[in-house]
Enzyme design. Structure first.
Site, mmCIF file in Angstrom:
data_model
loop_
_atom_site.group_PDB
_atom_site.id
_atom_site.type_symbol
_atom_site.label_atom_id
_atom_site.label_comp_id
_atom_site.label_asym_id
_atom_site.label_seq_id
_atom_site.Cartn_x
_atom_site.Cartn_y
_atom_site.Cartn_z
ATOM 1 N N TYR A 90 61.795 34.575 40.113
ATOM 2 C CA TYR A 90 62.080 35.683 39.183
ATOM 3 C C TYR A 90 61.524 35.433 37.782
ATOM 4 C CZ TYR A 90 65.077 38.822 36.368
ATOM 5 O OH TYR A 90 65.556 39.751 35.486
ATOM 6 N N LYS A 147 59.016 37.671 34.959
ATOM 7 C CA LYS A 147 59.452 38.194 33.666
ATOM 8 C C LYS A 147 58.653 37.566 32.524
ATOM 9 C CE LYS A 147 62.554 41.147 35.077
ATOM 10 N NZ LYS A 147 62.394 42.591 34.816
#
Ligand code: NDP
Ligand code: VSD
Length: 326
Positions: free
Chosen positions: A167, A171
């Protein structure tokens, strides 16, 4: 305050969580709003809900079902929204995203690929197609292009720790994209388009509820110092930053410290950022010594049993499988 009255606000992931909270504020400020998400049901419910709160009956609140990670879907969504609302987008919020926090070895190659698609490629599509739509609208109207593009990243894009191997990089990629984009629009036809990167901490959303179910204990322990905010509270922080024209916008004080420590070559929001960077340097040093690294030993992500002699993890051990064949 940024005037959104009768402006077209285009929000990906607008049927739930943060996207819906941002939509509520935009509607309250008199904007025409287009929500994008994959599922029609939640989109319809969100549109119906927002319509009841619109201060002006002439405000258009519409939905465009699309998978934001799919470029052709997003091209269709933007084209249709511009036609239906009759205006080019003014504020684009690239918010669609998801997270499945797991240990590095528990993640499959498909998990990594999927996270990159749903988070990073969704942000690329929304900004790449969206900026063209803003410029095209201005060209047709014979005016100077004007607008805002806000990319939703996360505090987890500024700091990487156990559980976010699939993740955080997506980002961080969005943070980097925002820097490049901000620089490209400084001059020329898009000089009145401003870029924002939103860096929220934990938010109490349907997505958060899902991720908590699979989140490793270590990840939960490390996050406990950062408060969990409601999406409505985060939408207030979002618009506060947007109104002030801040490039990177956070929702918590920890987020501020991490932003100022990890801002790199992005411009400062205010002169205070340099003071916060100093605070972060000291605070993060202590946090690393008391929690970040010690907790990794206390709540191991890769249990010893994983390396025990004879232990073969069927699902995640393609090399072991191959050698068996030989
Ligand atoms: N919640 C948190 O703690 C934090 C979240 N963030 C980020 O904030 C953003 C919003 O998160 P949150 O509100 O929690 O998310 P939710 O899961 O609660 O809502 C996600 C929204 O995005 C839509 N969506 C998901 N995938 C796609 C897709 N591929 N194409 C189009 N729409 C999609 C969903 O609708 P549908 O499923 O129907 O498509 C839904 O409307 C995300 O980018 C997330 O990474 C950042 C920091 C913290
Ligand atoms: C003095 C300095 C102290 C520093 C403390 C640092 C604490 C770090 C908190 C990180 C919170 C991460 C939220 C991620 C949200 C997110 O994006 C996910 N929920 C989505 O999956």
């Amino acid at each position: 305050m940024l005037d959104l009255k009768n402006k077209h606000v285009f929000i990906t992931g607008g049927s739930a969580g943060l996207g819906l909270a941002i939509a509520k504020v935009a509607v309250a400020r008199g904007a025409h709003v287009c929500l994008v998400a994959r599922r029609q049901g939640p989109l319809d419910a969100a549109v119906a809900d927002l319509k009841t709160t619109a201060p002006n009956a002439a405000q258009q609140i519409i939905a465009e079902p699309a998978d934001c990670a799919v470029t052709s879907d997003m091209e269709r969504a933007f084209a249709s929204a511009v036609t239906r609302i009759g205006l080019p987008p003014f504020l684009i919020v690239a918010n669609a995203g998801a997270s499945v926090p797991k240990g590095f070895l528990d993640l499959t190659p498909q998990d990594f690929q999927w996270q990159m698609n749903v988070n990073y490629m969704s942000a690329v599509n929304a900004s790449h197609i969206g900026l063209r739509a803003i410029l095209e609208g201005a060209r047709r109207a014979g005016t100077t292009a004007e607008g805002r593009i806000a990319l939703v990243s996360s505090v987890a894009g500024l700091i990487g720790f156990s559980g976010y191997a699939a993740y955080s990089p997506t980002k961080a990629a969005i943070i980097s994209l925002g820097q490049c984009l901000r620089h490209e629009v400084l001059g020329g036809a898009a000089r009145n388009v401003k870029i924002h990167v939103f860096l929220p901490g934990s938010m109490d959303t349907p997505g958060f509820e899902q991720e908590q179910k699979v989140k490793p204990e270590l990840t939960k322990q490390l996050e406990k110092d950062d408060p969990i905010l409601s999406p409505d509270e985060c939408a207030v922080h979002f618009f506060n930053g947007v109104d002030k024209g801040h490039f990177q916008i956070t929702t918590t004080f920890t987020g501020e410290l991490l932003r100022c420590a990890g801002r790199m070559h992005a411009p400062a929001n205010t002169f205070l950022d340099y003071f916060k960077a100093l605070m972060a340097l000291i605070g993060l040093l202590f946090w690393r010594r008391t929690e970040l690294d010690p907790f990794a030993e206390k709540y191991p992500m890769i249990p010893d049993s994983r390396a025990a002699v004879g232990a073969v993890d069927e699902e995640h051990a393609p090399l072991a499988e191959e050698s068996k064949d030989k």
